[in-house]
Design an enzyme around this catalytic site. Structure first.
Site, PDB file in Angstrom:
ATOM      1  N   GLY A  34       0.823  -1.273   0.051  1.00  0.00           N
ATOM      2  CA  GLY A  34       0.172   0.023  -0.043  1.00  0.00           C
ATOM      3  C   GLY A  34       0.873   1.315   0.097  1.00  0.00           C
ATOM      4  O   GLY A  34       0.330   2.408   0.022  1.00  0.00           O
ATOM      5  N   HIS A  35       2.149   1.234  -0.081  1.00  0.00           N
ATOM      6  CA  HIS A  35       2.979   2.370   0.225  1.00  0.00           C
ATOM      7  C   HIS A  35       3.986   2.124  -0.783  1.00  0.00           C
ATOM      8  O   HIS A  35       5.278   1.959  -0.523  1.00  0.00           O
ATOM      9  CB  HIS A  35       3.457   2.503   1.336  1.00  0.00           C
ATOM     10  CG  HIS A  35       4.290   3.878   1.813  1.00  0.00           C
ATOM     11  ND1 HIS A  35       5.430   4.282   1.300  1.00  0.00           N
ATOM     12  CD2 HIS A  35       3.617   4.872   2.402  1.00  0.00           C
ATOM     13  CE1 HIS A  35       5.685   5.488   1.777  1.00  0.00           C
ATOM     14  NE2 HIS A  35       4.487   5.823   2.528  1.00  0.00           N
ATOM     15  N   TYR A  36       4.019   2.338  -2.350  1.00  0.00           N
ATOM     16  CA  TYR A  36       2.494   2.651  -2.862  1.00  0.00           C
ATOM     17  C   TYR A  36       2.613   1.565  -4.227  1.00  0.00           C
ATOM     18  O   TYR A  36       3.280   0.821  -4.498  1.00  0.00           O
ATOM     19  CB  TYR A  36       2.679   4.018  -3.616  1.00  0.00           C
ATOM     20  CG  TYR A  36       3.142   5.090  -2.865  1.00  0.00           C
ATOM     21  CD1 TYR A  36       4.411   5.379  -2.726  1.00  0.00           C
ATOM     22  CD2 TYR A  36       2.254   5.761  -1.948  1.00  0.00           C
ATOM     23  CE1 TYR A  36       4.877   6.764  -1.734  1.00  0.00           C
ATOM     24  CE2 TYR A  36       2.527   6.728  -1.057  1.00  0.00           C
ATOM     25  CZ  TYR A  36       3.755   7.074  -1.094  1.00  0.00           C
ATOM     26  OH  TYR A  36       4.022   8.182  -0.263  1.00  0.00           O
TER      27      TYR A  36
END
Lengths: 167, 83, 127
Positions: C35-37
């Site tokens: 999620g990052h990223y």
């Protein structure tokens, strides 16, 4: 009010690192209020040993800061949304100062972030504020500096895998 | 005339804390970026801290010219009407 | 005990000589990366701070200290999957509070300079 779908149009962060659930109030260029619900079902709790007491369920301090900064990111980016990191400009975290942790935050708490713009320059923004749970301040943010930089500054840094390393 | 006291040593302490360097490194003329080894982002951050501490507002261009403690002092003194 | 719940899975290993240094491999399967990223994994700056925090907890000058503040942090260069992150820290006591000043770096150079403050477990820490 900006819902999570709206937040995703502005921030590139996704599960499990999208740590802002809703923006309640936004005055562009000035301030913002946003919230994040903390639950025991977040991935960070997966490795917690059985029998851990409530204190050990305290949400990671650095993620309280990350959540607040993402809220600040919405305020910063509201004028220049850039969910695609690879093309346009990207918001780099320049630095943090005087962040104070007052009380632990536990599953079931709703973090309310208050973000205020201190100064904005052509390519740099500085924020301050705090986060509260049920009206009690749990986190104080003295200063967060974010700099808009061309995304190439990140991609250029990517380590080139030389044949030597692969061999 | 403003009643704010602009004391060089207090300024040095404040700036050293923001730049996270020892006060001994921060002579009046030491260049923030070239000699104290600070990036331009931090130099700007110093000025924002000083703006709020001494209650003055500086333009972005004015702010970018401050590259050492003496320049910070002179700009603040000017803004505070102490020059 | 503090640091039980953390965004990083790999834990820094303090050097045997107790010189206040530790190292950790930032593995490609760290939970934060998806999620990052998406499609562009970068180790979050706060996770670099977390490694300093964990290294500090592993080298506490006295028992019972907990993180009270991040006094300052400067992010100097990005950290990527597969990087070996080295943390070098020094403890200092000043008027009752313990300060930990650290630099975290990769093969490409400094990633972050961090200054943390720790205090005794006070009643303020209770629920």
């Amino acid at each position: 009010m900006i819902t999570v779908a709206g937040i995703k149009r502005v921030l590139p962060h996704r599960y499990p690192m999208l740590l802002v659930d809703r923006v309640d109030d936004l005055v562009p260029g000035e301030r913002l209020t946003a919230r994040k619900a903390v639950t025991a079902n977040e991935p960070w709790y997966q490795d917690l040993p059985e029998g851990a007491d409530d204190r050990e369920h305290a949400y990671p301090s650095v993620l309280l800061v990350e959540s607040w900064c993402q809220a600040a990111g919405v305020l910063a980016a509201w004028d220049l949304p850039n969910p695609d990191v690879l093309t346009g400009q990207v918001m780099l975290f320049g630095g943090i100062a005087d962040v104070v942790f007052h009380h632990p935050v536990l599953p079931g708490d709703v973090l309310v972030h208050h973000v205020r713009l201190v100064r904005s320059f052509s390519d740099t923004v500085i924020f301050e504020g705090e986060a509260a749970v049920d009206g009690r301040t749990v986190l104080e943010i003295g200063r967060v500096v974010m700099a808009m930089r061309p995304a190439t500054e990140l991609t250029a840094e990517q380590p080139a895998v030389s044949t030597k390393e692969i061999g | 005339m403003s009643n704010v006291v602009l004391d060089m040593d207090e300024l040095r302490t404040t700036v050293a804390d923001v730049l996270d360097v020892d006060e001994s490194e921060l002579t009046d003329e030491a260049d923030f970026v070239n000699e104290v080894g600070v990036d331009s982002l931090m130099a700007m951050e110093v000025m924002v801290v000083l703006e709020r501490k001494y209650g003055v507002t500086l333009g972005e261009e004015e702010l970018k010219q401050v590259t050492c403690l003496k320049k910070a002092h002179d700009l603040l003194a000017d803004k505070l009407g102490l020059a | 005990m503090p640091g039980a719940v953390s965004p990083v899975r790999g834990r820094p290993e303090p050097a045997a000589d107790g010189a206040g240094t530790a190292a950790v491999l930032v593995a490609a399967d760290e939970p934060v990366f998806p999620g990052h990223y998406p499609g562009f994994p970068i180790f979050p700056g706060v996770c670099v701070v977390e490694h300093v925090h964990l290294t500090a907890l592993a080298t506490l000058p006295k028992p019972g200290l907990r993180l009270a503040a991040i006094e300052s942090t400067r992010f100097l260069s990005p950290v990527f999957p597969g990087d070996r992150l080295e943390v070098e820290l020094a403890w200092q006591e000043k008027d009752g509070a313990w300060r930990c000043r650290a630099v975290a770096g990769t093969a490409r150079g400094q990633a972050a300079a961090v200054r943390l403050r720790f205090t005794e477990e006070t009643e303020e820490g209770e629920l």
